[in-house]
Design a protein around this motif. Structure first.
Motif, mmCIF file in Angstrom:
data_model
loop_
_atom_site.group_PDB
_atom_site.id
_atom_site.type_symbol
_atom_site.label_atom_id
_atom_site.label_comp_id
_atom_site.label_asym_id
_atom_site.label_seq_id
_atom_site.Cartn_x
_atom_site.Cartn_y
_atom_site.Cartn_z
ATOM 1 N N LYS A 134 0.665 -1.366 0.027
ATOM 2 C CA LYS A 134 0.051 -0.154 -0.100
ATOM 3 C C LYS A 134 0.766 1.308 -0.089
ATOM 4 O O LYS A 134 0.505 2.313 -0.585
ATOM 5 C CB LYS A 134 -0.885 0.123 1.188
ATOM 6 N N GLU A 135 1.821 1.143 0.582
ATOM 7 C CA GLU A 135 2.884 2.325 0.656
ATOM 8 C C GLU A 135 3.352 2.822 -0.937
ATOM 9 O O GLU A 135 3.490 3.889 -1.193
ATOM 10 C CB GLU A 135 4.091 1.990 1.722
ATOM 11 N N TYR A 136 3.622 1.410 -1.327
ATOM 12 C CA TYR A 136 4.287 1.450 -2.766
ATOM 13 C C TYR A 136 3.127 2.077 -3.689
ATOM 14 O O TYR A 136 3.556 3.029 -4.744
ATOM 15 C CB TYR A 136 4.659 0.193 -3.231
ATOM 16 N N ASP A 137 1.806 1.710 -3.485
ATOM 17 C CA ASP A 137 0.825 2.187 -4.373
ATOM 18 C C ASP A 137 0.678 3.542 -3.947
ATOM 19 O O ASP A 137 0.262 4.452 -5.275
ATOM 20 C CB ASP A 137 -0.368 1.610 -3.820
ATOM 21 N N LEU A 138 0.676 3.860 -2.991
ATOM 22 C CA LEU A 138 0.647 5.532 -2.750
ATOM 23 C C LEU A 138 1.661 6.352 -3.448
ATOM 24 O O LEU A 138 1.593 7.272 -4.143
ATOM 25 C CB LEU A 138 0.741 5.730 -1.024
ATOM 26 N N LEU A 139 3.093 5.935 -3.246
ATOM 27 C CA LEU A 139 4.019 6.525 -3.847
ATOM 28 C C LEU A 139 4.044 6.499 -5.508
ATOM 29 O O LEU A 139 4.190 7.477 -6.102
ATOM 30 C CB LEU A 139 5.514 5.908 -3.525
ATOM 31 N N THR A 165 -6.026 15.703 -4.554
ATOM 32 C CA THR A 165 -6.834 16.006 -3.119
ATOM 33 C C THR A 165 -6.816 14.687 -2.365
ATOM 34 O O THR A 165 -6.813 13.420 -3.080
ATOM 35 C CB THR A 165 -8.446 16.283 -3.610
ATOM 36 N N HIS A 166 -7.361 14.715 -1.318
ATOM 37 C CA HIS A 166 -7.629 13.644 -0.433
ATOM 38 C C HIS A 166 -8.556 12.660 -1.015
ATOM 39 O O HIS A 166 -8.480 11.435 -1.138
ATOM 40 C CB HIS A 166 -8.441 13.857 1.087
ATOM 41 N N ARG A 167 -9.805 13.199 -1.694
ATOM 42 C CA ARG A 167 -10.572 12.358 -2.376
ATOM 43 C C ARG A 167 -10.017 11.551 -3.400
ATOM 44 O O ARG A 167 -10.244 10.298 -3.704
ATOM 45 C CB ARG A 167 -11.856 13.503 -2.840
ATOM 46 N N PHE A 168 -9.349 12.224 -4.382
ATOM 47 C CA PHE A 168 -8.560 11.713 -5.308
ATOM 48 C C PHE A 168 -7.832 10.351 -5.013
ATOM 49 O O PHE A 168 -7.990 9.281 -5.577
ATOM 50 C CB PHE A 168 -7.814 12.663 -6.298
ATOM 51 N N LEU A 169 -6.843 10.457 -3.908
ATOM 52 C CA LEU A 169 -6.060 9.614 -3.594
ATOM 53 C C LEU A 169 -7.022 8.303 -2.772
ATOM 54 O O LEU A 169 -6.287 7.117 -3.169
ATOM 55 C CB LEU A 169 -4.987 10.138 -2.598
ATOM 56 N N LEU A 170 -7.800 8.650 -2.088
ATOM 57 C CA LEU A 170 -8.733 7.757 -1.646
ATOM 58 C C LEU A 170 -9.317 6.764 -2.527
ATOM 59 O O LEU A 170 -9.409 5.672 -2.344
ATOM 60 C CB LEU A 170 -9.739 8.370 -0.523
ATOM 61 N N LYS A 171 -9.660 7.351 -3.703
ATOM 62 C CA LYS A 171 -10.313 6.513 -4.823
ATOM 63 C C LYS A 171 -9.366 5.695 -5.215
ATOM 64 O O LYS A 171 -9.773 4.779 -6.021
ATOM 65 C CB LYS A 171 -11.032 7.733 -5.788
ATOM 66 N N LEU A 187 -5.689 7.448 4.848
ATOM 67 C CA LEU A 187 -4.518 8.218 3.953
ATOM 68 C C LEU A 187 -3.483 8.784 4.914
ATOM 69 O O LEU A 187 -2.090 8.779 4.451
ATOM 70 C CB LEU A 187 -5.300 9.049 3.000
ATOM 71 N N ARG A 188 -3.824 9.399 5.822
ATOM 72 C CA ARG A 188 -2.680 10.156 6.603
ATOM 73 C C ARG A 188 -1.619 9.311 7.325
ATOM 74 O O ARG A 188 -0.536 9.547 7.446
ATOM 75 C CB ARG A 188 -3.199 10.949 7.662
ATOM 76 N N VAL A 189 -2.147 7.985 7.630
ATOM 77 C CA VAL A 189 -1.446 6.929 8.337
ATOM 78 C C VAL A 189 -0.405 6.602 7.259
ATOM 79 O O VAL A 189 1.021 6.415 7.676
ATOM 80 C CB VAL A 189 -2.272 5.807 8.561
ATOM 81 N N TYR A 190 -0.939 6.306 6.035
ATOM 82 C CA TYR A 190 0.077 5.927 5.060
ATOM 83 C C TYR A 190 1.112 6.881 4.366
ATOM 84 O O TYR A 190 2.282 6.524 4.328
ATOM 85 C CB TYR A 190 -0.803 5.056 3.886
ATOM 86 N N VAL A 191 0.750 8.116 4.531
ATOM 87 C CA VAL A 191 1.760 9.055 4.257
ATOM 88 C C VAL A 191 2.680 9.412 5.304
ATOM 89 O O VAL A 191 3.751 9.650 5.042
ATOM 90 C CB VAL A 191 0.922 10.565 3.995
ATOM 91 N N ARG A 245 6.587 8.699 4.419
ATOM 92 C CA ARG A 245 7.544 9.813 4.978
ATOM 93 C C ARG A 245 8.695 9.361 5.955
ATOM 94 O O ARG A 245 9.993 9.594 5.866
ATOM 95 C CB ARG A 245 6.821 10.999 5.695
ATOM 96 N N GLN A 246 8.319 8.440 6.897
ATOM 97 C CA GLN A 246 9.141 8.053 7.626
ATOM 98 C C GLN A 246 10.348 7.069 7.223
ATOM 99 O O GLN A 246 11.298 7.053 7.625
ATOM 100 C CB GLN A 246 8.679 6.941 8.923
ATOM 101 N N LYS A 247 9.948 6.720 6.036
ATOM 102 C CA LYS A 247 11.054 5.752 5.218
ATOM 103 C C LYS A 247 11.992 6.387 4.169
ATOM 104 O O LYS A 247 12.896 6.123 3.880
ATOM 105 C CB LYS A 247 10.151 4.518 4.363
ATOM 106 N N ILE A 248 11.168 7.683 3.543
ATOM 107 C CA ILE A 248 11.898 8.346 2.272
ATOM 108 C C ILE A 248 12.552 9.407 2.741
ATOM 109 O O ILE A 248 13.174 10.207 1.869
ATOM 110 C CB ILE A 248 11.072 8.231 1.018
ATOM 111 N N GLU A 249 11.935 10.512 3.798
ATOM 112 C CA GLU A 249 12.553 11.568 4.149
ATOM 113 C C GLU A 249 13.505 11.576 4.981
ATOM 114 O O GLU A 249 13.721 10.875 5.975
ATOM 115 C CB GLU A 249 11.167 12.369 4.575
#
Length: 229
Positions: free
Chosen positions: A159-164, A176-182, A194-198, A202-206
């Motif tokens: 899921k983290e990879y899908d988000l990235l 937008t939040h709505r776009f990413l959730l969909k 979404l906030r949890v996965y963001v 960030r913990q891993k790439i920042e």
């Protein structure tokens, strides 16, 4: 800027704003088309601008409706909204309708130019579908599904990879939040997921997750991945 000038359509009913944009953009090598209302703007679309700057407060056509019409005629042209409306609802509506970015008046010319460059890079990226995305020390190989910061390979959950991946595909654009959730879940769910996965991403790439350089927050609206270098 080299090569043929990039044609920019400026849609704004305020003469001082159009003059400011004309002066600021022409010095950077852009070719400017100007429209003081929505009807003229639709006529000028025939000249195929490479970029559109859109004010929402037009005298004849609602700006959001005009944005919807522009997107119906041209899905690819980058649209940067430049508006005195600073409410989050208006920003979210514009972005959901297909705007690439949203800047609130008054604005700084340097920031505007940077946002325009990011919008143009995003368009080129989508058209080119480059298999390896790079911004700063972050690289994402979309074919081999390998994520690196510098020389260090980063292990992400599916899921983290899908988000990235979604952020990479739209790098430089506010999502937008709505776009990413969909995009990430079959059904709309609580934005807290979404906030949890963001936060986890960030913990891993920042380098400093509290001061992110890559995954940037657009407060109350969504997130934006830094455009490619």
């Amino acid at each position: 800027m080299t090569g043929a000038p990039i044609k920019v359509l400026v849609i704004d009913d305020e003469p001082p704003i159009r003059k400011l944009l004309r002066m600021g953009l022409t010095t950077q090598g852009y070719d400017i088309l100007e429209a003081s209302n929505g009807k003229l703007a639709l006529d000028l679309l025939a000249q195929e601008p490479a970029l559109i700057i859109l004010d929402l407060g037009l005298p004849d056509i609602d700006g959001l409706e005009l944005l919807r019409t522009i997107r119906g005629r041209n899905e690819a042209v980058p649209v940067v909204v430049l508006s005195s409306r600073g409410d989050e609802v208006g920003k979210v509506q514009a972005l959901d309708l297909g705007a690439d970015d949203y800047i609130t008046k008054p604005f700084g010319m340097d920031e505007l130019l940077a946002r325009l460059r990011a919008a143009l890079r995003h368009q080129l990226q989508v058209q080119g579908e480059r298999p390896v995305f790079r911004t700063g020390d972050l690289s994402v190989d979309l074919v081999r599904r390998i994520v690196k910061v510098g020389e260090r390979e980063i292990k992400l959950s599916p899921k983290e990879y899908d988000l990235l991946r979604v952020l990479v595909q739209h790098a430089g654009k506010v999502l937008t939040h709505r776009f990413l959730l969909k995009e990430l879940w079959d059904e709309l769910t609580d934005a807290q997921y979404l906030r949890v996965y963001v936060r986890q991403l960030r913990q891993k790439i920042e380098i400093d997750p509290e001061r992110p350089q890559f995954v940037l927050t657009e407060t109350g609206i969504g997130y934006r991945l830094r455009a490619p270098d």
